[in-house]
Enzyme design. Structure first.
Site, PDB file in Angstrom:
ATOM      1  N   ASP A   1      -5.524  16.458  -0.483  1.00 17.78           N
ATOM      2  CA  ASP A   1      -6.143  17.211  -1.953  1.00 17.78           C
ATOM      3  C   ASP A   1      -7.366  16.824  -2.810  1.00 17.78           C
ATOM      4  OD1 ASP A   1      -7.455  18.546  -3.014  1.00 17.78           O
ATOM      5  OD2 ASP A   1      -5.284  19.430  -3.758  1.00 17.78           O
TER       6      ASP A   1
ATOM      7  N   GLU B   1      -9.727 -12.252  -6.737  1.00 14.63           N
ATOM      8  CA  GLU B   1      -8.552 -11.935  -5.630  1.00 14.63           C
ATOM      9  C   GLU B   1      -8.943 -11.827  -4.358  1.00 14.63           C
ATOM     10  OE1 GLU B   1      -6.546  -8.232  -8.121  1.00 14.63           O
ATOM     11  OE2 GLU B   1      -6.509  -8.184  -6.331  1.00 14.63           O
TER      12      GLU B   1
ATOM     13  N   CYS C   1      -6.337  -9.258 -11.964  1.00 17.86           N
ATOM     14  CA  CYS C   1      -7.296  -8.815 -12.054  1.00 17.86           C
ATOM     15  C   CYS C   1      -8.058  -9.335 -13.781  1.00 17.86           C
ATOM     16  CB  CYS C   1      -7.837  -6.892 -12.511  1.00 17.86           C
ATOM     17  SG  CYS C   1      -7.277  -6.100 -10.850  1.00 17.86           S
TER      18      CYS C   1
ATOM     19  N   HIS D   1      -8.385  -2.912 -19.104  1.00 14.13           N
ATOM     20  CA  HIS D   1      -9.106  -3.015 -18.148  1.00 14.13           C
ATOM     21  C   HIS D   1      -9.114  -1.408 -17.357  1.00 14.13           C
ATOM     22  CE1 HIS D   1      -8.169  -3.654 -13.962  1.00 14.13           C
ATOM     23  NE2 HIS D   1      -7.047  -3.481 -13.630  1.00 14.13           N
TER      24      HIS D   1
ATOM     25  N   ASN E   1     -12.799   0.706  -9.347  1.00 11.67           N
ATOM     26  CA  ASN E   1     -12.156  -0.508 -10.090  1.00 11.67           C
ATOM     27  C   ASN E   1     -12.421  -1.700  -9.099  1.00 11.67           C
ATOM     28  OD1 ASN E   1     -10.233  -2.061 -11.202  1.00 11.67           O
ATOM     29  ND2 ASN E   1      -8.745  -1.920 -10.371  1.00 11.67           N
TER      30      ASN E   1
END
Lengths: 123, 342
Positions: B28, B80, B112, B233, B265
């Site tokens: 959804d 990363e 991060c 962040h 992100n």
């Protein structure tokens, strides 16, 4: 293959061409001898401009390979990422060229991307 | 005065909508958009990776700074998704920028927050007189297993921050809070990260950011009122909104830096991308709170004060312009661009 790539890093990572002090022409890829002046030529490295325009192009294996004329007249055969037409303005971009193998070195270098009409382009 | 002398950003051209990913997995889309607050994310081209994006962001930072690249004494790339497990991305960046050969160089990894750790290192090196300028870069092509919840958020982008003297924004203070908290990880040789689901919230993201920011405020005498903007962040839009309210920051103070809704992100670049979008608008005399978060886990908090120098600093093209100027692709092209199919 590693040494062959390593020797060309300087010319590929940025647009470094050969300039002949005798005839004033720029050549890319770099040359050891000026193709015009031969023995009389005085060749040296020259970092050249970041922008140019497409003189012609073809699609090869799904990639756009273009003849790009930079602002100072240097012509270079290069990949252009994105759709272009003859006359399109392009600027340099740092991209992957490919890789030796899954566990081999990665080849990086300069390609070009269209400057304007990002919005008009279709993926 | 030491701080940010210049900054550059790079957001790849392609976007995929949450609706398109949800269509593939029969989920959804509206519920996902509602719960994450993310509508689309950035996707790199097939020949882009962490190194190429790091170079693009750095070139923008250097062009704006108008300094000789040879004056850069250190380059740190936080990511990363370094293209090599062994061979530093920072060496590729240094070569492409023409920094020369005498410079300190390393790749950093702290999920991060690796790039904000890079800023702290550069700041300390400039302060100690070891270098004149240091370049801290956050660049990531975020990995997500197809079908995992991360797939809706894992974006791509890069930010380069040039640290030196006489800055456009002074780093007034910085504090880090670190602990051994396994909320999100990727084991060696594994292609995709794993995460602790809801465990990534309270014991990880919220605890670390809140403790880092509170300590920064306590030690240096700030309150939330001293800051004109705050940026945290952004693993999704909900977490930074909640942590902002926990620390007493209004929605308006975080709105400018909240890019996650349209680019997803961007991992190491995430909080810094928000900082750069704030610097695009900031006026002299304004103060910005920056708090990164890296899983594993840690948070770096900064108090950043904008100087008069920003008035003469070239700030186009702005981050929001880049974020909104995308080309939409479908899931098939997304897989091809991410080199999941060849």
């Amino acid at each position: 293959m590693v040494p062959r790539f390593w020797r060309k890093i300087k010319y590929r990572y940025d647009v470094v061409a050969s300039y002949c002090e005798n005839c004033g022409n720029y050549y890319y890829p770099q040359r050891e001898i000026c193709p015009k002046c031969r023995r009389k030529g005085k060749i040296k490295d020259a970092k050249i401009c970041d922008e140019g325009r497409v003189l012609s192009y073809t699609i090869l294996d799904g990639k756009c390979i273009a003849l790009v004329e930079l602002e100072n007249g240097t012509k270079m055969l290069t990949e252009v990422c994105g759709k272009v037409e003859i006359g399109s303005k392009v600027r340099k971009a740092f991209r992957r060229y490919g890789e030796e193998s899954e566990d081999g070195i990665i080849y990086y270098g300069t390609k070009f991307v269209p400057i304007e009409s990002d919005k008009k382009q279709k993926a | 005065m030491i701080g940010i002398v210049s900054y550059g950003t790079y957001i790849p051209r392609f976007r995929i909508r949450v609706d398109e990913i949800a269509r593939i997995w029969n989920e959804d889309a509206n519920a996902i958009k509602q719960s994450l607050g993310i509508f689309e994310k950035s996707v790199p081209d097939v020949d882009e990776d962490t190194a190429t994006m790091a170079v693009e962001a750095s070139r923008e930072a250097l062009a704006r700074a108008k300094i000789d690249p040879k004056k850069i004494g250190a380059i740190f790339v936080g990511s990363e998704s370094h293209p090599y497990a062994v061979k530093p991305t920072a060496t590729i960046v240094g070569e492409a920028l023409g920094v020369g050969n005498y410079y300190f160089c390393a790749d950093l990894e702290f999920a991060c927050k690796a790039a904000t750790a890079g800023i702290q290192i550069c700041h300390a090196m400039v302060k100690s007189g070891m270098i004149d300028y240091g370049l801290a870069i956050g660049s990531d092509v975020a990995q997500a297993k197809p079908g995992d919840a991360l797939e809706y958020a894992a974006g791509a982008g890069a930010v380069a921050i040039l640290i030196g003297k006489d800055p456009i924004a002074v780093i007034e203070a910085t504090v880090s809070y670190t602990s051994d908290t396994p909320d999100f990880w990727r084991r060696d040789l594994q292609p995709y990260p794993s995460h602790g689901g809801r465990f990534t919230g309270s014991p990880a993201y919220f605890r670390h950011i809140v403790n880092a920011v509170r300590k920064l405020m306590e030690d240096h005498g700030y309150t939330a009122k001293d800051f004109d903007y705050a940026v945290f962040h952004q693993p999704n839009a909900k977490f930074p909104q909640r942590v902002a309210s926990m620390l007493g920051f209004s929605e308006e103070k975080i709105a400018e830096g909240l890019l996650v809704r349209v680019i997803g992100n961007t991992y190491s670049a995430s909080s810094l991308m928000g900082l750069c979008s704030i610097l695009d608008k900031a006026k002299p005399g304004q103060r910005i709170l920056l708090a990164s978060f890296g899983s594993g886990a840690g948070s770096d908090a900064f108090a950043i004060y904008v100087t008069e120098k920003i008035l003469d600093f070239p700030r186009n093209a702005q981050v929001w312009e880049k974020a909104k100027n995308g080309v939409y692709i479908d899931y098939g092209l997304y897989l091809k661009n991410r080199r999941m199919i060849r």
